[in-house]
Design an enzyme around this catalytic site. Structure first.
Site, PDB file in Angstrom:
ATOM      1  N   GLU A 132       0.824  -1.204   0.000  1.00 32.41           N
ATOM      2  CA  GLU A 132       0.000   0.000   0.000  1.00 32.41           C
ATOM      3  C   GLU A 132       0.862   1.260   0.000  1.00 32.41           C
ATOM      4  OE1 GLU A 132      -2.940  -0.299  -0.726  1.00 32.41           O
ATOM      5  OE2 GLU A 132      -3.160  -2.438  -0.339  1.00 32.41           O
ATOM      6  N   HIS A 135       1.900   2.045  -3.473  1.00 36.31           N
ATOM      7  CA  HIS A 135       0.887   2.801  -4.222  1.00 36.31           C
ATOM      8  C   HIS A 135       1.006   4.297  -3.928  1.00 36.31           C
ATOM      9  CE1 HIS A 135      -1.426  -0.108  -6.405  1.00 36.31           C
ATOM     10  NE2 HIS A 135      -1.774  -0.794  -5.344  1.00 36.31           N
ATOM     11  N   GLU A 206      -0.751  -2.681 -10.171  1.00 36.05           N
ATOM     12  CA  GLU A 206      -0.722  -3.650  -9.076  1.00 36.05           C
ATOM     13  C   GLU A 206       0.579  -4.435  -9.094  1.00 36.05           C
ATOM     14  OE1 GLU A 206      -2.720  -4.050  -6.476  1.00 36.05           O
ATOM     15  OE2 GLU A 206      -3.882  -2.349  -7.192  1.00 36.05           O
TER      16      GLU A 206
END
Length: 320
Positions: A132, A135, A206
């Protein structure tokens, strides 16, 4: 710049969709109204979509006092990633999952479900949170959160179509150039458009977050193990909040929805098996240590206690 370009293109495309829907429902006047709504929604999405998504899932913010183990883990990972410390949230949901949000690294947040914190080991949770943070570092979170907010708005517009675009009692709607046909088209196509908007998030992002997350944690096997555990848990445990807001599904590390047929068709997530294969290939390639230290064997259940009061694993993160 790529992240900003993708965001600009997405906002332009969504604005065009709003205009098209407005025209189909109310002709030129409807298009003008839709344009105003689109501008307002774009501004709202940029500044407030992260807060809206967190409220949507009932996320509660935690700190070093209320969730010391989890907060400390994220703090150390953020330092390794050379990122500002994000806000940390916990979502009361039994499905293991997580997402990141925020318009930039300086205004970012990470959220994990209680299911993730209770079902996965400390190493696996670290692998997920590193993903995360990747990202955030790649500035994917802005387009992910904006997409969730505006795609949801498109779906809501479809629900209102029958009320605001339907024929009048005399069987005609002078403002709607396509009449009941336009209403039906909006009702059917707007939800599909919302799902297609989710696909604006490239699946390659991803893969890139997996790769960078493995580098941040230093252990791709942690994330590989976590993805397998989350996939298994998500398949068994429903996430009703996500089912009610399917436009947010792409934000999670694993697809939280259970309607597998349509989810597979419109999913922004690569196949978990392929993600795991690539992560394990990083180990075989020698870029990271091939196995865990003997002192920290993999173990599921109760690894991060902050969500449910369970005992933490001793020693914290293995690399801490």
């Amino acid at each position: 710049m790529n992240g900003y370009f993708r965001t600009a293109m997405l906002l332009a495309g969504l604005t065009g969709l709003f205009l098209a829907v407005g025209f189909m429902l109310g002709g030129q006047s409807g298009m003008v109204i839709a344009f105003g709504i689109a501008v307002a929604m774009n501004a709202f999405a940029y500044w407030n979509s992260d807060k809206a998504v967190l409220r949507m899932y009932g996320a509660r913010q935690v700190d070093a006092n209320s969730a010391p183990q989890f907060y400390s883990m994220v703090q150390r990972l953020a330092q390794r990633a050379e990122l500002p410390m994000p806000k940390v949230f916990i979502i009361d949901n039994d499905q293991p999952n997580a997402f990141a949000t925020g318009r930039n690294p300086e205004n970012a947040a990470v959220a994990a479900t209680t299911g993730l914190l209770s079902r996965l080991s400390a190493e696996e949770v670290a692998g997920v949170m590193a993903h995360e943070l990747a990202h955030i570092k790649n500035r994917d979170t802005l387009i992910m959160t904006v997409t969730a907010t505006l795609a949801g708005a498109l779906s809501m517009l479809a629900n209102f179509a029958m009320f605001f675009g339907g024929p009048h009692s005399n069987g005609e709607n002078r403002n709607n150039p396509l009449g009941i046909v336009g209403v039906l088209l909006v009702s059917i196509l707007a939800p599909i458009a919302a799902m297609l908007v989710q696909m604006a998030i490239s699946r390659s992002r991803e893969y890139e977050a997996d790769r960078m997350g493995a580098e941040i944690s230093g252990r791709p096997d942690w994330l590989a193990d976590a993805l397998e555990g989350i996939q298994s848990g998500a398949a068994r445990v429903p996430n009703q909040q996500a089912e009610n807001n399917p436009a947010t599904a792409h934000m999670f590390i694993i697809n939280p929805l259970h309607g597998r047929g349509m989810d597979s068709l419109f999913s922004t997530h690569p196949r978990t098996e392929e993600r795991v294969r690539r992560l394990r290939a990083m180990i075989m390639g020698g870029s990271v240590p091939p196995r865990r230290p003997a002192s920290t064997p993999p173990r599921r259940g109760g690894s991060v206690p902050d969500a449910g009061g369970r005992n933490p694993r001793k020693g914290g993160l293995p690399w801490g």
